[in-house]
Design an enzyme around this catalytic site. Sequence first.
Site, short mmCIF file in Angstrom:
data_model
loop_
_atom_site.label_atom_id
_atom_site.label_comp_id
_atom_site.label_asym_id
_atom_site.label_seq_id
_atom_site.Cartn_x
_atom_site.Cartn_y
_atom_site.Cartn_z
N HIS A 58 60.65 33.89 34.87
CA HIS A 58 60.39 33.12 36.09
C HIS A 58 61.46 33.41 37.12
CE1 HIS A 58 62.61 30.75 33.12
NE2 HIS A 58 63.29 30.21 34.14
N HIS B 201 63.42 31.82 40.26
CA HIS B 201 63.76 30.59 40.98
C HIS B 201 63.86 30.93 42.47
CE1 HIS B 201 65.27 28.08 37.48
NE2 HIS B 201 65.39 29.28 36.95
P1 AMP Z 1 65.73 28.52 33.33
O1 AMP Z 1 66.86 27.59 32.98
O2 AMP Z 1 66.12 29.64 34.26
O3 AMP Z 1 65.01 29.03 32.09
O4 AMP Z 1 64.72 27.68 34.18
C1 AMP Z 1 63.73 26.86 33.62
C2 AMP Z 1 63.38 25.88 34.67
O5 AMP Z 1 62.16 25.27 34.32
C3 AMP Z 1 64.40 24.75 34.86
O6 AMP Z 1 64.91 24.79 36.18
C4 AMP Z 1 63.60 23.49 34.57
O7 AMP Z 1 63.95 22.42 35.39
C5 AMP Z 1 62.18 23.98 34.82
N1 AMP Z 1 61.14 23.23 34.15
C6 AMP Z 1 61.07 22.91 32.83
N2 AMP Z 1 59.94 22.24 32.57
C7 AMP Z 1 59.27 22.14 33.74
C8 AMP Z 1 58.04 21.55 34.13
N3 AMP Z 1 57.24 20.93 33.25
N4 AMP Z 1 57.65 21.64 35.42
C9 AMP Z 1 58.45 22.26 36.33
N5 AMP Z 1 59.62 22.84 36.03
C10 AMP Z 1 60.04 22.78 34.75
#
Ligand code: AMP
Length: 149
Positions: free
Chosen positions: A135, A137
Site C-alpha cells: 500500500h 500512504h
Molecule cells: P503500514 O503500517 O504501512 O503497514 O500501514 C497500514 C495502515 O493501515 C496503517 O496506517 C493503519 O492505520 C491502516 N489500517 C489498518 N486497518 C485499516 C482499516 N480497516 N481501514 C483503514 N485503514 C486501516
Amino acid sequence: MSSGKRLQVLSSHISGTQSAMASEKDAALAAVASDAPTIFDKIINKEIPANVVYEDDKVLAFRDIAPQAPTHILLIPKVRDGLTGLSKAEKRHCEILGHLLYTAKVVAKQEGLEEGFRIVINDGPNGCQSVYHIHVHLLGGRQMNWPPG
Ligand code: AMP
C-alpha cells in the site's frame, strides 16, 4: 513478543479505537509477514466498510483509519499478486506499481493538496509495515518534517 501480546496489539490495531490503538511501531513489530489474507482483502471484498475516495479496475484508495495528517489515504492494488510488500516486487509488477503512484498523484489533486504531499511505502519490520498487502500512504494537509521518524 509473546503470542498473547501479539494478538492484543494486532486486535487493538484493527479495532481502530484510539484509546486501545497500539502504536504503529508495536503493530508493525507484531505483524507477521505472510501471504495470508489481510484486513485489506475484507475492504476490497466489501466485508468491512472503508471510506473509499477513488476506485478503478486495478486500484482502491480509502482513508486510513488512524490518520497521521489531515489527509491520509491508502492506495492498494485490488489484486495483490504476491506483492505483500515492495521488497517482493518483480519485473511483472512494474505496471501496477506505476499505476499506484500515478493514482496517488490523481487522488492528491482530487484532495486539493496543491501545496504538496508525501508518499510513503513502509516495508518489513524495520520499515514499520503492519499490513502485508502493498500500500502507498498519501499524506498531506500539513507541513511535513524531515528526517522521518
Ligand atoms: P503500514 O503500517 O504501512 O503497514 O500501514 C497500514 C495502515 O493501515 C496503517 O496506517 C493503519 O492505520 C491502516 N489500517 C489498518 N486497518 C485499516 C482499516 N480497516 N481501514 C483503514 N485503514 C486501516
